[in-house]
Design a protein around this motif. Structure first.
Motif, mmCIF file in Angstrom:
data_model
loop_
_atom_site.group_PDB
_atom_site.id
_atom_site.type_symbol
_atom_site.label_atom_id
_atom_site.label_comp_id
_atom_site.label_asym_id
_atom_site.label_seq_id
_atom_site.Cartn_x
_atom_site.Cartn_y
_atom_site.Cartn_z
ATOM 1 N N PRO A 22 119.998 55.210 -32.913
ATOM 2 C CA PRO A 22 120.352 55.627 -31.548
ATOM 3 C C PRO A 22 120.806 57.084 -31.456
ATOM 4 C CG PRO A 22 121.183 53.430 -31.964
ATOM 5 C CD PRO A 22 120.630 53.934 -33.270
ATOM 6 N N ALA A 23 121.551 57.574 -32.431
ATOM 7 C CA ALA A 23 122.025 58.967 -32.384
ATOM 8 C C ALA A 23 120.851 59.945 -32.350
ATOM 9 C CB ALA A 23 122.937 59.258 -33.580
ATOM 10 N N HIS A 24 119.787 59.632 -33.080
ATOM 11 C CA HIS A 24 118.600 60.507 -33.075
ATOM 12 C C HIS A 24 117.912 60.467 -31.713
ATOM 13 C CE1 HIS A 24 118.027 60.353 -37.743
ATOM 14 N NE2 HIS A 24 119.233 60.728 -37.386
ATOM 15 N N LEU A 25 117.828 59.277 -31.133
ATOM 16 C CA LEU A 25 117.205 59.158 -29.818
ATOM 17 C C LEU A 25 117.997 59.917 -28.759
ATOM 18 C CD1 LEU A 25 116.178 55.394 -29.883
ATOM 19 C CD2 LEU A 25 114.691 57.387 -30.130
ATOM 20 N N LEU A 26 119.317 59.858 -28.836
ATOM 21 C CA LEU A 26 120.147 60.574 -27.868
ATOM 22 C C LEU A 26 119.967 62.082 -27.985
ATOM 23 C CD1 LEU A 26 123.401 58.427 -28.022
ATOM 24 C CD2 LEU A 26 121.778 58.595 -26.123
ATOM 25 N N ARG A 27 119.761 62.581 -29.199
ATOM 26 C CA ARG A 27 119.495 64.017 -29.372
ATOM 27 C C ARG A 27 118.111 64.377 -28.843
ATOM 28 N NH1 ARG A 27 122.139 63.338 -34.342
ATOM 29 N NH2 ARG A 27 120.157 63.146 -35.462
ATOM 30 N N GLU A 28 117.143 63.496 -29.086
ATOM 31 C CA GLU A 28 115.771 63.775 -28.664
ATOM 32 C C GLU A 28 115.583 63.613 -27.158
ATOM 33 O OE1 GLU A 28 111.218 62.355 -29.713
ATOM 34 O OE2 GLU A 28 112.863 61.701 -30.988
ATOM 35 N N PHE A 29 116.285 62.643 -26.564
ATOM 36 C CA PHE A 29 116.167 62.354 -25.135
ATOM 37 C C PHE A 29 117.554 62.358 -24.500
ATOM 38 C CE2 PHE A 29 112.788 59.980 -27.347
ATOM 39 C CZ PHE A 29 111.675 60.595 -26.800
ATOM 40 N N PRO A 30 118.156 63.526 -24.348
ATOM 41 C CA PRO A 30 119.511 63.563 -23.792
ATOM 42 C C PRO A 30 119.543 63.083 -22.341
ATOM 43 C CG PRO A 30 118.599 65.775 -23.947
ATOM 44 C CD PRO A 30 117.616 64.850 -24.607
ATOM 45 N N CYS A 31 120.672 62.544 -21.966
ATOM 46 C CA CYS A 31 120.862 62.056 -20.599
ATOM 47 C C CYS A 31 120.997 63.266 -19.664
ATOM 48 C CB CYS A 31 122.124 61.194 -20.551
ATOM 49 S SG CYS A 31 122.459 60.494 -18.935
ATOM 50 N N THR A 32 120.168 63.306 -18.637
ATOM 51 C CA THR A 32 120.256 64.398 -17.671
ATOM 52 C C THR A 32 121.422 64.148 -16.721
ATOM 53 O OG1 THR A 32 118.827 63.300 -16.066
ATOM 54 C CG2 THR A 32 117.746 64.673 -17.742
ATOM 55 N N ASP A 33 121.827 65.161 -16.003
ATOM 56 C CA ASP A 33 122.901 65.000 -15.030
ATOM 57 C C ASP A 33 122.536 63.951 -13.981
ATOM 58 O OD1 ASP A 33 124.428 66.905 -16.325
ATOM 59 O OD2 ASP A 33 123.882 68.528 -14.955
ATOM 60 N N THR A 34 121.300 63.980 -13.526
ATOM 61 C CA THR A 34 120.858 63.022 -12.504
ATOM 62 C C THR A 34 120.951 61.590 -13.016
ATOM 63 O OG1 THR A 34 119.353 64.654 -11.555
ATOM 64 C CG2 THR A 34 118.928 62.341 -11.021
ATOM 65 N N VAL A 35 120.438 61.355 -14.222
ATOM 66 C CA VAL A 35 120.499 60.010 -14.795
ATOM 67 C C VAL A 35 121.950 59.590 -15.007
ATOM 68 C CG1 VAL A 35 119.948 58.626 -16.844
ATOM 69 C CG2 VAL A 35 118.214 60.107 -15.833
ATOM 70 N N GLY A 36 122.772 60.488 -15.491
ATOM 71 C CA GLY A 36 124.190 60.186 -15.696
ATOM 72 C C GLY A 36 124.872 59.781 -14.398
ATOM 73 N N GLU A 37 124.545 60.481 -13.323
ATOM 74 C CA GLU A 37 125.138 60.148 -12.018
ATOM 75 C C GLU A 37 124.663 58.779 -11.521
ATOM 76 O OE1 GLU A 37 124.182 63.466 -9.508
ATOM 77 O OE2 GLU A 37 125.349 64.851 -10.733
ATOM 78 N N ILE A 38 123.392 58.477 -11.719
ATOM 79 C CA ILE A 38 122.855 57.181 -11.296
ATOM 80 C C ILE A 38 123.528 56.052 -12.069
ATOM 81 C CG2 ILE A 38 120.789 55.711 -11.356
ATOM 82 C CD1 ILE A 38 119.173 58.310 -10.736
ATOM 83 N N VAL A 39 123.628 56.200 -13.381
ATOM 84 C CA VAL A 39 124.244 55.163 -14.214
ATOM 85 C C VAL A 39 125.720 55.000 -13.855
ATOM 86 C CG1 VAL A 39 124.916 54.562 -16.584
ATOM 87 C CG2 VAL A 39 122.608 55.408 -16.105
ATOM 88 N N SER A 40 126.423 56.090 -13.686
ATOM 89 C CA SER A 40 127.846 56.028 -13.342
ATOM 90 C C SER A 40 128.065 55.352 -11.989
ATOM 91 C CB SER A 40 128.427 57.443 -13.325
ATOM 92 O OG SER A 40 129.793 57.394 -13.008
ATOM 93 N N ALA A 41 127.251 55.693 -11.006
ATOM 94 C CA ALA A 41 127.379 55.086 -9.676
ATOM 95 C C ALA A 41 127.068 53.593 -9.725
ATOM 96 C CB ALA A 41 126.451 55.793 -8.687
ATOM 97 N N ALA A 42 126.030 53.220 -10.476
ATOM 98 C CA ALA A 42 125.673 51.802 -10.586
ATOM 99 C C ALA A 42 126.793 51.016 -11.254
ATOM 100 C CB ALA A 42 124.372 51.644 -11.367
ATOM 101 N N ARG A 43 127.376 51.567 -12.298
ATOM 102 C CA ARG A 43 128.484 50.883 -12.980
ATOM 103 C C ARG A 43 129.682 50.733 -12.054
ATOM 104 N NH1 ARG A 43 128.061 53.747 -18.955
ATOM 105 N NH2 ARG A 43 126.254 52.530 -19.638
ATOM 106 N N ALA A 44 129.959 51.744 -11.250
ATOM 107 C CA ALA A 44 131.083 51.661 -10.307
ATOM 108 C C ALA A 44 130.828 50.574 -9.262
ATOM 109 C CB ALA A 44 131.301 53.020 -9.637
ATOM 110 N N LYS A 45 129.590 50.474 -8.777
ATOM 111 C CA LYS A 45 129.252 49.431 -7.801
ATOM 112 C C LYS A 45 129.404 48.047 -8.408
ATOM 113 C CE LYS A 45 125.982 52.337 -5.299
ATOM 114 N NZ LYS A 45 124.559 52.573 -5.011
ATOM 115 N N LEU A 46 128.915 47.871 -9.624
ATOM 116 C CA LEU A 46 129.030 46.573 -10.289
ATOM 117 C C LEU A 46 130.497 46.225 -10.539
ATOM 118 C CD1 LEU A 46 126.069 46.890 -12.808
ATOM 119 C CD2 LEU A 46 126.142 45.538 -10.697
ATOM 120 N N HIS A 47 131.276 47.200 -10.936
ATOM 121 C CA HIS A 47 132.710 46.983 -11.159
ATOM 122 C C HIS A 47 133.377 46.505 -9.866
ATOM 123 C CE1 HIS A 47 136.691 47.722 -12.949
ATOM 124 N NE2 HIS A 47 137.016 48.121 -11.736
#
Length: 106
Positions: A22-47
């Motif tokens: 997984p660490a190699h994949l995260l370096r190769e395909f870093p999370c973009t700001d847009t994706v990070g915002e989508i994931v964070s918002a979805a987690r907040a809604k589920l919470h």
């Protein structure tokens, strides 16, 4: 004594490849700001739903497995329009495996 029965286990496996950690994949395909915002918002809604701060229902929907990235993107686009249409009542979460491992015996 050797059995004369043909093998029935793993008959469809053509090759086995070692997966990248997984660490190699995260370096190769870093999370973009847009994706990070989508994931964070979805987690907040589920919470909020899980803690009774939002009375909508959570719907976790497949498909169980997708082997074609283009099909996955097409499915996600179609699901997005349904998420938007039903957003007042449901929080729809797409859950899918890519290249899901299969049980080979049993």
């Amino acid at each position: 004594m050797k059995s004369h029965h043909p093998s029935t286990d793993d008959v469809r496996i053509a090759e086995i490849k070692e997966l990248s950690p997984p660490a190699h994949l995260l370096r190769e395909f870093p999370c973009t700001d847009t994706v990070g915002e989508i994931v964070s918002a979805a987690r907040a809604k589920l919470h909020a739903i899980l803690h009774a701060e939002d009375d909508r229902l959570i719907v976790v929907i497949g498909p169980c497995s997708i082997h074609d990235p283009e099909a996955a993107v097409d499915y996600a686009r179609r699901l997005r329009s349904e998420r938007e249409r039903l957003a007042a009542d449901l929080e729809i979460v797409m859950r899918v495996y890519f290249e899901k491992p299969r049980t080979t015996v049993g």
